[in-house]
Design a protein around this motif. Sequence first.
Motif, PDB file in Angstrom:
ATOM      1  N   LEU A 115      68.092  32.884  72.413  1.00  0.00           N
ATOM      2  CA  LEU A 115      67.286  31.988  72.946  1.00  0.00           C
ATOM      3  C   LEU A 115      66.677  31.410  72.056  1.00  0.00           C
ATOM      4  N   LEU A 116      66.562  30.126  71.596  1.00  0.00           N
ATOM      5  CA  LEU A 116      65.733  29.334  70.308  1.00  0.00           C
ATOM      6  C   LEU A 116      64.155  29.050  71.189  1.00  0.00           C
TER       7      LEU A 116
ATOM      8  N   ILE B 129      68.914  25.168  56.919  1.00  0.00           N
ATOM      9  CA  ILE B 129      68.978  25.874  57.711  1.00  0.00           C
ATOM     10  C   ILE B 129      69.644  26.080  59.046  1.00  0.00           C
ATOM     11  N   CYS B 130      70.587  25.416  59.254  1.00  0.00           N
ATOM     12  CA  CYS B 130      71.242  26.071  60.987  1.00  0.00           C
ATOM     13  C   CYS B 130      72.853  26.108  60.753  1.00  0.00           C
ATOM     14  N   ASP B 131      72.560  25.228  58.963  1.00  0.00           N
ATOM     15  CA  ASP B 131      74.095  26.695  59.256  1.00  0.00           C
ATOM     16  C   ASP B 131      73.846  27.956  58.471  1.00  0.00           C
TER      17      ASP B 131
ATOM     18  N   GLU C 293      75.766  28.279  71.242  1.00  0.00           N
ATOM     19  CA  GLU C 293      75.290  27.624  72.988  1.00  0.00           C
ATOM     20  C   GLU C 293      74.071  28.449  72.864  1.00  0.00           C
ATOM     21  N   ALA C 294      72.346  27.345  72.354  1.00  0.00           N
ATOM     22  CA  ALA C 294      71.158  27.768  72.120  1.00  0.00           C
ATOM     23  C   ALA C 294      70.690  27.628  73.384  1.00  0.00           C
TER      24      ALA C 294
ATOM     25  N   ARG D 187      73.973  21.223  66.403  1.00  0.00           N
ATOM     26  CA  ARG D 187      74.347  21.701  65.126  1.00  0.00           C
ATOM     27  C   ARG D 187      74.858  23.326  65.242  1.00  0.00           C
ATOM     28  N   LEU D 188      74.177  23.743  65.432  1.00  0.00           N
ATOM     29  CA  LEU D 188      74.899  25.177  66.783  1.00  0.00           C
ATOM     30  C   LEU D 188      75.764  25.196  67.194  1.00  0.00           C
TER      31      LEU D 188
END
Length: 227
Positions: A121-122, A104-106, A144-145, A137-138
Amino acid sequence: MRTVGLLGGMSAESTTYYYQAMNRLVRERLGGLHSIQLLMWSVDFAPIAQMQADGDWNRAGEVLAQAAQRLERAGAEAIMIGANTMHLVADQVQAAIGVPLLHICDATADAVKAAGCSRPLLLATRFTMEKPFYRERLGASGVEASIPGEADRERLHAIIYDELCQGVVSTASKAEVLAMIARAGDADSVIFGCTEIGLLLAPDDVSAPVIDTALVHAAAGVDFALG
């Protein structure tokens, strides 16, 4: 069409969201009566949630790895974990199977960059916001979250588990989360980093670009199925 295996139930509310999104996307691409060729293993979330709370991630990973193996034996040609937080054990699941795990991160990082953004913003569970697995991973993809402050993280976590995962959608909670976004500082986009947040907020509720992880992950699954 290739067969996708979905590890669902985490929560059941967002698994329904995945299923509807994947079928809608297949219908949009192929037309008519087409739908996704999907195998699903839906876990009982309560024991998993307790393992999360206890920090017993290895046991939680074993549960998902065994379920993924069952899906692979049944004919799944790729596996998806239908929850952001449980990607903490994605490497453990991938090591247990011989087919790819669609991370899901990809899909999320690709969507952030496609929107021309890099500083989202996460919004997610405390596990996803505070543990390094997700933001690292991001970051490896150039995204850069940032995350909300401590009080907002605690409140958002409660909204997810006590309300959204149990099918409760509150206008008061929606207002609270929108206020969290307004306090976000210099973020150039917003990641709905819990697969239930799209049940509470719509992209049009937010002025910045929105990446709904459930939807972009569902799209990645459809891309695999139709590729």
